[in-house]
Design an enzyme around this catalytic site. Structure first.
Site, mmCIF file in Angstrom:
data_model
loop_
_atom_site.group_PDB
_atom_site.id
_atom_site.type_symbol
_atom_site.label_atom_id
_atom_site.label_comp_id
_atom_site.label_asym_id
_atom_site.label_seq_id
_atom_site.Cartn_x
_atom_site.Cartn_y
_atom_site.Cartn_z
ATOM 1 N N TYR A 202 55.801 55.754 38.206
ATOM 2 C CA TYR A 202 55.906 54.364 38.536
ATOM 3 C C TYR A 202 57.330 54.107 39.213
ATOM 4 O O TYR A 202 58.372 54.420 38.836
ATOM 5 C CB TYR A 202 56.066 53.492 37.502
ATOM 6 C CG TYR A 202 54.761 53.393 36.454
ATOM 7 C CD1 TYR A 202 53.744 54.146 36.803
ATOM 8 C CD2 TYR A 202 54.936 52.628 34.824
ATOM 9 C CE1 TYR A 202 52.556 54.096 35.776
ATOM 10 C CE2 TYR A 202 54.131 52.776 34.074
ATOM 11 C CZ TYR A 202 52.775 53.525 34.471
ATOM 12 O OH TYR A 202 51.886 53.568 33.749
ATOM 13 N N GLY B 223 43.619 42.568 34.913
ATOM 14 C CA GLY B 223 43.550 41.107 35.190
ATOM 15 C C GLY B 223 42.438 40.105 35.021
ATOM 16 O O GLY B 223 42.163 39.282 35.088
ATOM 17 N N THR C 80 42.029 38.097 32.021
ATOM 18 C CA THR C 80 42.866 37.014 32.166
ATOM 19 C C THR C 80 42.097 35.663 32.004
ATOM 20 O O THR C 80 42.468 34.534 32.059
ATOM 21 C CB THR C 80 44.183 36.810 33.161
ATOM 22 O OG1 THR C 80 43.563 36.912 34.530
ATOM 23 C CG2 THR C 80 44.987 38.072 32.842
ATOM 24 N N GLY C 81 40.890 35.720 32.840
ATOM 25 C CA GLY C 81 40.061 34.724 33.049
ATOM 26 C C GLY C 81 40.315 34.012 34.466
ATOM 27 O O GLY C 81 39.595 33.174 34.696
ATOM 28 N N LYS C 82 41.276 34.682 35.102
ATOM 29 C CA LYS C 82 41.463 34.029 36.822
ATOM 30 C C LYS C 82 40.327 34.377 37.546
ATOM 31 O O LYS C 82 40.415 33.496 38.438
ATOM 32 C CB LYS C 82 42.867 34.630 36.883
ATOM 33 C CG LYS C 82 44.125 34.137 36.516
ATOM 34 C CD LYS C 82 45.389 34.917 37.117
ATOM 35 C CE LYS C 82 45.443 36.051 37.151
ATOM 36 N NZ LYS C 82 46.846 36.577 37.456
#
Length: 314
Positions: free
Chosen positions: A54, A216, A219-221
């Site tokens: 990373y 992601g 997350t519901g976005k």
């Protein structure tokens, strides 16, 4: 006070949410990374996950940026003994694969970047099937005996190679994997459930799932007709509008509303309740994203809610 969970057969006790360090040095700069780390630690969090690779995929980076930021934070805060630091070997551009020479050289490089003389949990990032398990476990055992590593773990490994590694450790009295980092979440269950989970369960390994929020999506976005600006949106959007994805989001919405919590909290709580799972990994690039992740420590879903999510994700 959130109760800590023991990682497998080790003496490592960890918060039930592992903070992902993949965003540090990528979508979170030094200031943002320190703010997120400070808030996580202030909430009782003690389990930080990174890797020597990373964030080598970012233009201008060479790998090790996340470890360096975490190391600087540990030094500035003087809290090294309070934090369980997990990092990984095998994917750094300069230390590819899992030969004994590579593992030992990469560990020393990670220790230098982290500004510490020991790594709490050291994962093989991707199995290297060109190297016999005897060589891999032998090198990891040397690091443990030298005091450079407290416990060892594996990620991205087949059930067969994992079992072979565990059998070797038991037979030869060598350091033994205590944890496994699988790809596992509500919309990706077959990446762990089945033979791999069975080996972990049978062998007393703790699972620390990555992609816990499906890059992601959980997350519901991400919804049909909604555009999200994110470096990871390509992965998340693959689930948008799928039958399973829609079912899962509907179930998550209902349960989140009934508890007065956010959608990602429920997704993480389902994962944390699964057999063998000790602590899901989730990352936050901003302070605003962190509370919904931390809240998993206080949310206990009912058997009916867990069953509803399991059915929706089938």
């Amino acid at each position: 006070m959130t109760s800590l969970r023991t990682l497998g057969s080790s003496d490592l006790e960890v918060f039930p949410l592992s903070l992902g360090g993949n965003v540090f040095g990528w979508t979170a700069d030094r200031t943002a990374s320190f703010a997120v780390l400070d808030a996580y630690a202030a909430a009782g969090g003690n389990f930080v996950d990174t890797a020597d690779a990373y964030t080598a995929w970012v233009d201008g980076n060479k790998g090790g940026e996340s470890e360096t930021l975490i190391g600087e934070w540990l030094t500035e805060r003087g809290n090294r003994s309070d934090i369980v630091v997990a990092t990984k070997v095998g994917a750094h551009p300069d230390y590819k694969g899992l030969s004994a020479t590579t593992i030992k050289a990469a560990a020393d490089a990670s220790l230098q970047r982290l500004g510490t003389d020991y790594i709490d949990l050291y994962y093989t990032h991707f199995d290297d099937e060109s190297v016999p398990v005897e060589e891999i476990i032998g090198a990891l055992d040397e690091l443990v005996r030298a005091g450079k590593v407290r416990a060892i773990a594996a990620s991205n490994i087949s059930p067969e190679r994992l079992q072979e590694s565990l059998d070797l450790s038991d037979r030869e009295g060598l350091a033994r994997y205590v944890a496994l980092q699988p790809h596992y979440n509500l919309v990706s269950r077959d990446t762990y459930e089945g033979p791999l989970q069975e080996v972990a369960s049978r062998s007393g390994l703790a699972a620390v799932p990555y992609f816990a929020l499906a890059a992601g999506f959980l997350t519901g976005k991400y919804r049909p007709g909604t555009k999200v600006e994110s470096a990871r949106s390509g992965r998340a959007e693959a689930y948008v509008g799928t039958e399973r994805g829609d079912r899962v989001l509907t179930a998550l919405d209902e349960i989140a509303q009934s508890h007065g919590v956010q959608v990602p909290t429920v997704a993480l709580a389902w994962l944390a309740a699964q057999p063998t799972v000790a602590a899901p990994i989730a990352s936050a690039r901003t302070l605003e994203q962190l509370p919904a992740l931390l809240a998993v420590a206080d949310l206990e879903l009912t058997e009916a809610e867990l069953a509803a999510l399991t059915a929706a994700s089938a």
